[in-house]
Design a protein around this motif. Structure first.
Motif, PDB file in Angstrom:
ATOM      1  N   LEU A  34       0.822  -1.211   0.000  1.00  0.00           N
ATOM      2  CA  LEU A  34       0.000   0.000   0.000  1.00  0.00           C
ATOM      3  C   LEU A  34       0.857   1.262   0.000  1.00  0.00           C
ATOM      4  O   LEU A  34       0.568   2.233  -0.705  1.00  0.00           O
ATOM      5  CB  LEU A  34      -0.949  -0.009   1.197  1.00  0.00           C
ATOM      6  CG  LEU A  34      -2.064  -1.070   1.167  1.00  0.00           C
ATOM      7  CD1 LEU A  34      -2.886  -1.013   2.445  1.00  0.00           C
ATOM      8  CD2 LEU A  34      -2.954  -0.874  -0.056  1.00  0.00           C
ATOM      9  N   ILE A  35       1.935   1.250   0.802  1.00  0.00           N
ATOM     10  CA  ILE A  35       2.811   2.430   0.868  1.00  0.00           C
ATOM     11  C   ILE A  35       3.518   2.653  -0.465  1.00  0.00           C
ATOM     12  O   ILE A  35       3.525   3.758  -1.010  1.00  0.00           O
ATOM     13  CB  ILE A  35       3.842   2.274   2.012  1.00  0.00           C
ATOM     14  CG1 ILE A  35       3.126   2.279   3.365  1.00  0.00           C
ATOM     15  CG2 ILE A  35       4.879   3.390   1.949  1.00  0.00           C
ATOM     16  CD1 ILE A  35       4.054   2.009   4.540  1.00  0.00           C
ATOM     17  N   TRP A  36       4.106   1.586  -1.013  1.00  0.00           N
ATOM     18  CA  TRP A  36       4.825   1.719  -2.282  1.00  0.00           C
ATOM     19  C   TRP A  36       3.870   2.081  -3.411  1.00  0.00           C
ATOM     20  O   TRP A  36       4.144   2.963  -4.231  1.00  0.00           O
ATOM     21  CB  TRP A  36       5.553   0.411  -2.601  1.00  0.00           C
ATOM     22  CG  TRP A  36       6.361   0.465  -3.871  1.00  0.00           C
ATOM     23  CD1 TRP A  36       6.842   1.585  -4.487  1.00  0.00           C
ATOM     24  CD2 TRP A  36       6.775  -0.640  -4.675  1.00  0.00           C
ATOM     25  NE1 TRP A  36       7.544   1.253  -5.626  1.00  0.00           N
ATOM     26  CE2 TRP A  36       7.516  -0.110  -5.761  1.00  0.00           C
ATOM     27  CE3 TRP A  36       6.607  -2.015  -4.581  1.00  0.00           C
ATOM     28  CZ2 TRP A  36       8.075  -0.922  -6.737  1.00  0.00           C
ATOM     29  CZ3 TRP A  36       7.171  -2.823  -5.556  1.00  0.00           C
ATOM     30  CH2 TRP A  36       7.898  -2.276  -6.618  1.00  0.00           C
ATOM     31  N   GLY A  37       2.725   1.397  -3.459  1.00  0.00           N
ATOM     32  CA  GLY A  37       1.752   1.696  -4.511  1.00  0.00           C
ATOM     33  C   GLY A  37       1.259   3.125  -4.423  1.00  0.00           C
ATOM     34  O   GLY A  37       1.109   3.810  -5.450  1.00  0.00           O
ATOM     35  N   PHE A  38       1.001   3.613  -3.200  1.00  0.00           N
ATOM     36  CA  PHE A  38       0.546   4.992  -3.002  1.00  0.00           C
ATOM     37  C   PHE A  38       1.588   5.980  -3.521  1.00  0.00           C
ATOM     38  O   PHE A  38       1.271   6.920  -4.263  1.00  0.00           O
ATOM     39  CB  PHE A  38       0.280   5.239  -1.512  1.00  0.00           C
ATOM     40  CG  PHE A  38      -0.222   6.612  -1.195  1.00  0.00           C
ATOM     41  CD1 PHE A  38      -1.575   6.867  -1.097  1.00  0.00           C
ATOM     42  CD2 PHE A  38       0.667   7.673  -0.981  1.00  0.00           C
ATOM     43  CE1 PHE A  38      -2.053   8.145  -0.797  1.00  0.00           C
ATOM     44  CE2 PHE A  38       0.212   8.944  -0.700  1.00  0.00           C
ATOM     45  CZ  PHE A  38      -1.155   9.180  -0.604  1.00  0.00           C
ATOM     46  N   ILE A  39       2.839   5.762  -3.151  1.00  0.00           N
ATOM     47  CA  ILE A  39       3.916   6.668  -3.563  1.00  0.00           C
ATOM     48  C   ILE A  39       4.092   6.630  -5.081  1.00  0.00           C
ATOM     49  O   ILE A  39       4.278   7.672  -5.730  1.00  0.00           O
ATOM     50  CB  ILE A  39       5.231   6.293  -2.853  1.00  0.00           C
ATOM     51  CG1 ILE A  39       5.116   6.576  -1.354  1.00  0.00           C
ATOM     52  CG2 ILE A  39       6.415   7.058  -3.448  1.00  0.00           C
ATOM     53  CD1 ILE A  39       6.316   6.108  -0.556  1.00  0.00           C
ATOM     54  N   HIS A  40       4.022   5.444  -5.660  1.00  0.00           N
ATOM     55  CA  HIS A  40       4.216   5.318  -7.106  1.00  0.00           C
ATOM     56  C   HIS A  40       3.104   6.025  -7.882  1.00  0.00           C
ATOM     57  O   HIS A  40       3.383   6.773  -8.833  1.00  0.00           O
ATOM     58  CB  HIS A  40       4.257   3.841  -7.494  1.00  0.00           C
ATOM     59  CG  HIS A  40       4.407   3.612  -8.971  1.00  0.00           C
ATOM     60  ND1 HIS A  40       5.550   3.947  -9.670  1.00  0.00           N
ATOM     61  CD2 HIS A  40       3.543   3.097  -9.896  1.00  0.00           C
ATOM     62  CE1 HIS A  40       5.394   3.650 -10.947  1.00  0.00           C
ATOM     63  NE2 HIS A  40       4.185   3.138 -11.105  1.00  0.00           N
TER      64      HIS A  40
END
Length: 581
Positions: free
Chosen positions: A553-559
């Motif tokens: 969720l964190i990586w996807g949000f940032i991307h």
């Protein structure tokens, strides 16, 4: 699937209508770096950092396999730095073996074709019209001659079966003409051939009579029914383009952004004499496009034989060829260091080991097992990019343009509509023209999307894993459409004005990114194993599933946030990143 589908999440932010000439300006690197604030750069760098941190961990994991401590099927001794190479993908194994021969054969084909054009262009005694007509006839003769030899070598005794099938399809078009039965009988006939080939493995001669069994021994270099699927799409294209020509179907009103030379050629019917058997034969068996495409409509193909494309210069085509060769070398080297596809397809993520404390743990923790799906999708992307672009480049050398598959990097997509429009773009254009629009277009897309994905899955192969792929993609696609329609409605206008609206988009994009990976993993594993794989990643808390959920969720949000930042800057400045990889 279709170009006129619903707005994607990137389109939810207000777009500026900029002059066309500004959109065509290429972005300068120096200007690009000055566009973003420090905070915005943190999102962009953060997205890249997550990926390379994970990639580094997987490269370290590969050393255990390279040393011989562990192994999997088709992990073979490579040619680079004495390392082992992941050759678990059968298509890549076949491609790397056949590429040198294909390159030589198609180069000879293109050189002779251009030599014929040169001969007629240098004849001053002919008028421009006569010169073009003579060149057209000479190239037709050459294409027929070369394609007959090409198909005979590839498919051996199956040549006769192929001829009978294409003649029957041609007869359907000529017999039914402008009748509404033409497209109906065309689809029934081609569907019967498609499924019949799969069930019987190519209609063996022995099935017709035992005496003919000996002819099955001369099957050529390739099994004809495996590579004839694209020709089936071409047969449908010929019949329907002929049908629409007879019924004087009006030229579609194209959007300015899509008014390319190719699209105009595709939508414009030819004169009746161009729908002849010779042109039809050449269209079906044109060597550079026969094996893998890209898929070209009949109208667009034949018009370019008569008048070659003018979109690409020889310098641009040479750059594309150098790019293909460079990508091939890079992939070959990377497969000596990155074994993600092999680990995934051989289910290494299910294996356990005893750690230093004597506990049994999984070789790949949940977050690493999840990254295997990412690496697999990356490999599939670059593999098909190389194959499709190579054949497209060879056709460009011959003066024929075809739609570019893999129009941009798959990492730029976080919804299904844009993902599939960019992935197999030529197939998407074919589906839009010959299935989606005739079945009602956007007005019926909630229903036709199920038929389209099921058709695409079964067209690839009659395997349950392709049915799984089709159903999962349909479910995710229709769910995405329903959610977008709801949040784009007037009743949700208040939400789109809130400061946290963009953050909701990023969170939804992160979840949808997982759905895209899940939907495409079904091709490798089918229903049951894919469910086990996703459970192993996210729901197995013994295998750090809770960490994987949070990390994703964190990586996807940032991307997704970084994608929106870049897109917003490009929209507001009128700069444009090159669309094609």
């Amino acid at each position: 699937m279709a170009a006129d589908g619903p707005q994607n999440l990137l389109d939810l932010k207000e777009q500026n209508n900029l002059p066309t000439q500004n959109l065509e300006n290429k972005i300068k690197i120096s200007n690009f770096f000055c566009l973003f604030s420090f905070k915005e750069w943190l999102f962009i760098i953060g997205s890249l950092s997550f990926y390379f941190i994970l990639l580094t961990q997987m490269l370290l994991k590969a050393e255990v396999y390279n040393s011989g401590e562990r192994s999997f099927e088709h992990l073979e001794q490579g040619w680079f730095m004495g390392r082992k190479q992941d050759l678990s993908d059968s298509q890549w194994r076949d491609w790397r073996k056949s590429f040198p021969l294909l390159f030589v054969i198609l180069s000879i084909f293109v050189i002779i074709s251009n030599f014929i054009k040169y001969i007629f262009e240098s004849v001053d005694s002919l008028t421009p019209v006569n010169r073009r007509n003579s060149q057209f006839k000479a190239r037709l003769f050459y294409y027929v001659f070369f394609s007959i030899i090409f198909i005979a070598v590839l498919h051996g005794s199956a040549f006769l079966k192929i001829f009978v099938i294409i003649f029957l399809n041609y007869s359907i078009a000529m017999f039914f003409g402008d009748s509404k039965l033409n497209p109906i009988i065309t689809w029934i006939f081609n569907a019967a051939i498609l499924f019949g080939c799969n069930f019987t493995h190519g209609f063996p001669y022995a099935d017709f009579h035992p005496v003919l069994e000996q002819f099955d021994k001369y099957h050529g270099l390739l099994h004809w029914h495996t590579y004839f699927k694209i020709s089936m799409l071409r047969m449908i294209s010929f019949n329907l383009d002929y049908y629409w020509m007879l019924n004087k179907k009006p030229v579609a009103e194209l959007k300015i952004s899509s008014r390319t030379e190719y699209r105009l050629r595709q939508e414009t019917s030819l004169s009746k004499e161009h729908y002849c058997f010779i042109n039809y034969w050449i269209y079906l068996f044109y060597p550079p496009l026969y094996i893998a495409g890209p898929i070209v409509s009949y109208n667009a193909f034949v018009s370019q034989i008569y008048e070659c494309q003018k979109t690409y210069s020889i310098t641009q085509i040479m750059k594309l060829l150098v790019g293909v060769l460079s990508y091939t070398l890079i992939v070959e080297i990377l497969l000596h260091f990155s074994y993600g596809h092999g680990w995934n397809i051989t289910k290494q993520w299910l294996l356990k080991e005893i750690d230093s404390q004597g506990k049994e743990t999984y070789i790949f923790p949940g977050w690493q097992a999840g990254f295997l799906g990412v690496q697999t999708l990356d490999f599939i992307f670059i593999k098909f990019l190389i194959i499709w672009r190579f054949f497209r480049v060879m056709t460009l050398f011959d003066g024929i343009d075809s739609p570019e598959n893999m129009q941009h990097c798959h990492w730029r997509n976080f919804n299904f509509s844009t993902f599939w429009r960019a992935w197999h773009s030529s197939f998407n254009i074919w589906i839009t023209r010959y299935i989606y629009v005739p079945l009602g277009g956007r007005s019926t897309q909630h229903f036709t999307v199920w038929f389209i994905f099921l058709f695409v899955g079964l067209w690839h192969d009659l395997w349950w894993r392709w049915v799984a792929w089709a159903l999962v993609n349909c479910f995710c696609f229709t769910t995405e459409i329903a959610i977008q329609i709801y949040f784009l409605s007037s009743r949700m206008a208040w939400l789109r004005q809130k400061w946290y609206w963009v953050h909701l988009i990023c969170l939804a994009g992160a979840i949808n990114g997982v759905n895209i990976m899940y939907a495409n993993t079904t091709v490798l594993h089918g229903f049951e194993t894919t469910a086990i794989y996703m459970k192993q990643i996210f729901l197995n808390f013994e295998n750090q599933g809770h960490i994987t959920i949070l990390f994703t969720l964190i990586w996807g949000f940032i991307h997704v946030r970084s994608l929106l930042i870049v897109q917003e800057k490009l929209n507001t400045t009128g700069l444009k990143i090159r669309e094609k990889v």
